[in-house]
Design a protein around this motif. Sequence first.
Motif, PDB file in Angstrom:
ATOM      1  N   PRO A 193       0.832  -1.211   0.000  1.00  0.00           N
ATOM      2  CA  PRO A 193       0.000   0.000   0.000  1.00  0.00           C
ATOM      3  C   PRO A 193       0.865   1.259   0.000  1.00  0.00           C
ATOM      4  CG  PRO A 193      -0.736  -1.581   1.660  1.00  0.00           C
ATOM      5  CD  PRO A 193       0.598  -2.049   1.171  1.00  0.00           C
ATOM      6  N   PHE A 194       0.230   2.368  -0.365  1.00  0.00           N
ATOM      7  CA  PHE A 194       0.950   3.634  -0.409  1.00  0.00           C
ATOM      8  C   PHE A 194       1.477   3.997   0.973  1.00  0.00           C
ATOM      9  CE2 PHE A 194      -2.138   4.528  -4.030  1.00  0.00           C
ATOM     10  CZ  PHE A 194      -1.212   4.199  -4.988  1.00  0.00           C
ATOM     11  N   ASP A 195       2.602   4.651   0.986  1.00  0.00           N
ATOM     12  CA  ASP A 195       3.244   5.053   2.243  1.00  0.00           C
ATOM     13  C   ASP A 195       2.561   6.313   2.774  1.00  0.00           C
ATOM     14  OD1 ASP A 195       4.939   5.275   4.366  1.00  0.00           O
ATOM     15  OD2 ASP A 195       6.606   6.105   3.222  1.00  0.00           O
ATOM     16  N   ARG A 196       1.716   6.148   3.783  1.00  0.00           N
ATOM     17  CA  ARG A 196       1.018   7.270   4.418  1.00  0.00           C
ATOM     18  C   ARG A 196       1.101   7.095   5.927  1.00  0.00           C
ATOM     19  NH1 ARG A 196      -3.316   5.635   0.661  1.00  0.00           N
ATOM     20  NH2 ARG A 196      -3.528   7.118  -1.042  1.00  0.00           N
ATOM     21  N   ASN A 197       1.158   8.213   6.658  1.00  0.00           N
ATOM     22  CA  ASN A 197       1.023   8.103   8.096  1.00  0.00           C
ATOM     23  C   ASN A 197      -0.455   7.951   8.447  1.00  0.00           C
ATOM     24  OD1 ASN A 197      -0.199  10.711   8.217  1.00  0.00           O
ATOM     25  ND2 ASN A 197       1.836  11.669   8.317  1.00  0.00           N
ATOM     26  N   ASP A 198      -0.743   7.710   9.725  1.00  0.00           N
ATOM     27  CA  ASP A 198      -2.126   7.431  10.116  1.00  0.00           C
ATOM     28  C   ASP A 198      -3.056   8.593   9.790  1.00  0.00           C
ATOM     29  OD1 ASP A 198      -1.442   4.953  10.978  1.00  0.00           O
ATOM     30  OD2 ASP A 198      -1.847   5.302  13.107  1.00  0.00           O
ATOM     31  N   PHE A 199      -2.607   9.815  10.046  1.00  0.00           N
ATOM     32  CA  PHE A 199      -3.468  10.976   9.787  1.00  0.00           C
ATOM     33  C   PHE A 199      -3.784  11.083   8.299  1.00  0.00           C
ATOM     34  CE2 PHE A 199      -4.095  15.424   8.645  1.00  0.00           C
ATOM     35  CZ  PHE A 199      -5.135  15.770   9.502  1.00  0.00           C
ATOM     36  N   GLU A 200      -2.765  10.928   7.438  1.00  0.00           N
ATOM     37  CA  GLU A 200      -2.986  10.998   5.993  1.00  0.00           C
ATOM     38  C   GLU A 200      -3.910   9.869   5.527  1.00  0.00           C
ATOM     39  OE1 GLU A 200       1.362  12.869   4.678  1.00  0.00           O
ATOM     40  OE2 GLU A 200       1.087  10.705   4.881  1.00  0.00           O
ATOM     41  N   TRP A 201      -3.705   8.690   6.099  1.00  0.00           N
ATOM     42  CA  TRP A 201      -4.522   7.556   5.692  1.00  0.00           C
ATOM     43  C   TRP A 201      -5.980   7.760   6.091  1.00  0.00           C
ATOM     44  CZ3 TRP A 201      -7.855   3.940   7.521  1.00  0.00           C
ATOM     45  CH2 TRP A 201      -8.070   2.809   6.740  1.00  0.00           C
ATOM     46  N   LEU A 202      -6.233   8.247   7.312  1.00  0.00           N
ATOM     47  CA  LEU A 202      -7.609   8.467   7.764  1.00  0.00           C
ATOM     48  C   LEU A 202      -8.292   9.550   6.934  1.00  0.00           C
ATOM     49  CD1 LEU A 202      -7.049   8.195  11.609  1.00  0.00           C
ATOM     50  CD2 LEU A 202      -8.397   6.633  10.198  1.00  0.00           C
ATOM     51  N   GLU A 203      -7.552  10.564   6.549  1.00  0.00           N
ATOM     52  CA  GLU A 203      -8.124  11.594   5.680  1.00  0.00           C
ATOM     53  C   GLU A 203      -8.447  11.021   4.314  1.00  0.00           C
ATOM     54  OE1 GLU A 203      -9.679  14.880   4.018  1.00  0.00           O
ATOM     55  OE2 GLU A 203      -9.294  14.513   6.157  1.00  0.00           O
ATOM     56  N   TRP A 204      -7.549  10.163   3.814  1.00  0.00           N
ATOM     57  CA  TRP A 204      -7.805   9.499   2.529  1.00  0.00           C
ATOM     58  C   TRP A 204      -9.083   8.681   2.604  1.00  0.00           C
ATOM     59  CZ3 TRP A 204      -8.129   4.185   1.828  1.00  0.00           C
ATOM     60  CH2 TRP A 204      -8.262   3.750   0.503  1.00  0.00           C
ATOM     61  N   PHE A 205      -9.277   7.937   3.695  1.00  0.00           N
ATOM     62  CA  PHE A 205     -10.467   7.106   3.781  1.00  0.00           C
ATOM     63  C   PHE A 205     -11.721   7.940   4.015  1.00  0.00           C
ATOM     64  CE2 PHE A 205     -13.373   4.044   5.903  1.00  0.00           C
ATOM     65  CZ  PHE A 205     -13.584   3.236   4.789  1.00  0.00           C
ATOM     66  N   ALA A 206     -11.590   9.057   4.726  1.00  0.00           N
ATOM     67  CA  ALA A 206     -12.743   9.945   4.893  1.00  0.00           C
ATOM     68  C   ALA A 206     -13.199  10.479   3.528  1.00  0.00           C
ATOM     69  CB  ALA A 206     -12.387  11.090   5.834  1.00  0.00           C
ATOM     70  N   GLU A 207     -12.244  10.839   2.683  1.00  0.00           N
ATOM     71  CA  GLU A 207     -12.589  11.279   1.332  1.00  0.00           C
ATOM     72  C   GLU A 207     -13.246  10.143   0.545  1.00  0.00           C
ATOM     73  OE1 GLU A 207      -8.970  12.563  -0.391  1.00  0.00           O
ATOM     74  OE2 GLU A 207      -8.796  14.401   0.812  1.00  0.00           O
ATOM     75  N   THR A 208     -12.750   8.931   0.740  1.00  0.00           N
ATOM     76  CA  THR A 208     -13.324   7.773   0.058  1.00  0.00           C
ATOM     77  C   THR A 208     -14.764   7.554   0.500  1.00  0.00           C
ATOM     78  OG1 THR A 208     -11.127   6.754  -0.112  1.00  0.00           O
ATOM     79  CG2 THR A 208     -13.034   5.306  -0.372  1.00  0.00           C
ATOM     80  N   LEU A 209     -15.034   7.703   1.798  1.00  0.00           N
ATOM     81  CA  LEU A 209     -16.407   7.565   2.293  1.00  0.00           C
ATOM     82  C   LEU A 209     -17.330   8.594   1.649  1.00  0.00           C
ATOM     83  CD1 LEU A 209     -15.747   6.907   6.094  1.00  0.00           C
ATOM     84  CD2 LEU A 209     -16.866   5.334   4.496  1.00  0.00           C
ATOM     85  N   GLU A 210     -16.841   9.808   1.481  1.00  0.00           N
ATOM     86  CA  GLU A 210     -17.655  10.833   0.827  1.00  0.00           C
ATOM     87  C   GLU A 210     -17.949  10.450  -0.621  1.00  0.00           C
ATOM     88  OE1 GLU A 210     -15.402  14.391   1.382  1.00  0.00           O
ATOM     89  OE2 GLU A 210     -16.502  14.937   3.205  1.00  0.00           O
ATOM     90  N   GLN A 211     -16.937   9.931  -1.319  1.00  0.00           N
ATOM     91  CA  GLN A 211     -17.148   9.507  -2.699  1.00  0.00           C
ATOM     92  C   GLN A 211     -18.180   8.382  -2.777  1.00  0.00           C
ATOM     93  OE1 GLN A 211     -15.892  10.721  -5.607  1.00  0.00           O
ATOM     94  NE2 GLN A 211     -14.960  12.374  -4.432  1.00  0.00           N
ATOM     95  N   CYS A 212     -18.231   7.562  -1.742  1.00  0.00           N
ATOM     96  CA  CYS A 212     -19.168   6.425  -1.706  1.00  0.00           C
ATOM     97  C   CYS A 212     -20.494   6.801  -1.045  1.00  0.00           C
ATOM     98  CB  CYS A 212     -18.523   5.242  -0.980  1.00  0.00           C
ATOM     99  SG  CYS A 212     -17.106   4.535  -1.846  1.00  0.00           S
TER     100      CYS A 212
END
Length: 612
Positions: free
Chosen positions: A495-514
């Motif tokens: 998986p892409f190299d992200r810290n926890d904060f970046e990863w949680l923001e990425w998934f929050a954006e994904t939830l919005e897209q879904c």
Amino acid sequence: MNSNVDHRKPRLVFFQWDHQPNANAAGYLLLHMQQQVKCLATHFDVFVINRDCDYSEICDRYEPDLTLFESGYRSHGSRRIKITNTNTHIAVPKLGLHNADPWCDRRAGFLSDMEQWGIETYFAIATMTPEYMPAVKENLFVWPNFIDPEVYHDYGQQKVIPVTLTGQAYGLYPWRQAVFPMIRDRYPCLVSPQHAYESKLAAQLLSGQAYARALNASFVVPTCGTMGGEIVRKHFEIPGAKACLVTERTAAVEAAGFVDMENCVFVDGGNVVERLDYLFAHPDETRRITAAGYSLIHSRHTLSHRPQIYQWFMLNKGLQFGEKIIQSGPFGDLAKVRRISKQESVHVVWEASDRALLKQGDLLLQQGRVEEAKHCYLSCLDYVSYLPEAKFRLAVCALREGDADRAYDLLVDLIKVTIVDYGALDPDPVEWAYFLLALICRGQFERARRLQDFYPSLSHDEFRRARLVIAQLARSADGVVSGRHDRERKSIHQPFDRNDFEWLEWFAETLEQCRQPNLANVLRRASLGASDDEKVSPPRFTPDAGWRLRAYSGIDGLMIKLRLNGLRPNVPPLPEFRYLWHLARGLVPRSQRGPLRRIRMALSKPPVGSGN
């Protein structure tokens, strides 16, 4: 002379799949398995176990000095054996053998097997495997392909066949797709049909001595190592039978000692006709190249030139603290070095076509160019239609596009390959983590929460993050493990190299897209550490609808309450994974399983909107 010196070979128990003769299988596949045993027997007293067994009982009976476990094979009529009690006899060193293509979709099953059997050191038959399983590269050595000189040698056949074309030539073999038609249209050729391994016609293909004699009667024989730049058995069989090898220039081929116009001929689609015209116009030159290729193979690439597993055994016996074992190259010897020296095993450096496309797609995906990234990943499937890395990334792309159903279906298929088709005890940890995330993106949070502990031995940083999301959305994040696990399960994915904060923001954006904005809002506030006054109320989740889904969950829960965990299937309690079918299959003796086939479809038919 000391008469007490023990000159016996060390004992090796080889847990090999059941590769019994199959009327529909290609004969050369069985020969390959037999030749592997023959190669091991040059250094070991080998005992082959190809049936379901108890490891402790086998060790008590044979008292091995080393055990070797075949795994990761993509079955072509062979049966994967079941081995229990592998946590006994800890003084006996264990090795895993990845006996498959480096891009095989059974790699996750291989890693699961290694974890279940307590194996931490592995050998692979493919030179490119370290690039396809970087998570275990440090403990992975190559036991490369070879020939049996009793089969492949100079039979003295008259050279009556200008060119022999053998082997498959579909998308996995772009060099053959380009070169074979040009050769076939210009020169008289002996053309072997392209039967798939599983085809009923595969048994009719030439194999063994008949195949070697056909090669021996040929002037030139072209082959390649797939889009991965691998070195395959044909690279050794052709010159080993004293035919002139025509092939693609790759790092693996050069590492094996092949040199253009010295012991082989490198060609591509732009010069193949020119070079073959030269060879046929200069027969003495062709004979010289052929003889040099023959000498290379019989001096470096027969079964007597593959001592790597024996070398590891001997080195490991005297391994001291602060030392490790490395390999000098894919065809090289193993040696001990000090860990402080920072020396590492030398692997083939070659960017396979699918790896290049994955890398390009990843860069595009990180830039938010999802459609272009998808094109790269789909192009990978033109080479290998089942490539798990490409399918996993397509699932991530689907999530980013808001198509959670598509992502879910892709992830279900990936997991089924490992735990159903292959039969591993658990799936790839990254695939499982994103399966849970896809459930959340579909609005099925409760199902994800219930399933998060279904495979208790799984651990991975991406899985930890998925569990963290579930805990935060359930408003019970306090006490959740936020650090890395002591022992992380290996994955075939990076998986892409992200810290926890970046990863949680990425998934929050994904939830919005879904179309899950409320969940995205809760996740963002939790990850930002909102104060009590700022915290929003936990979202209300509706229970999973449908009596069938509730029944699946209830039956699995009942099995746990009755302490029948040993009889529970290793598949999640969902229709998509045919949970009831696997449960019934486990409860019914093998001799009485015939009637189950008649009810299989009734039990396994998924509800509307579910995966296959």
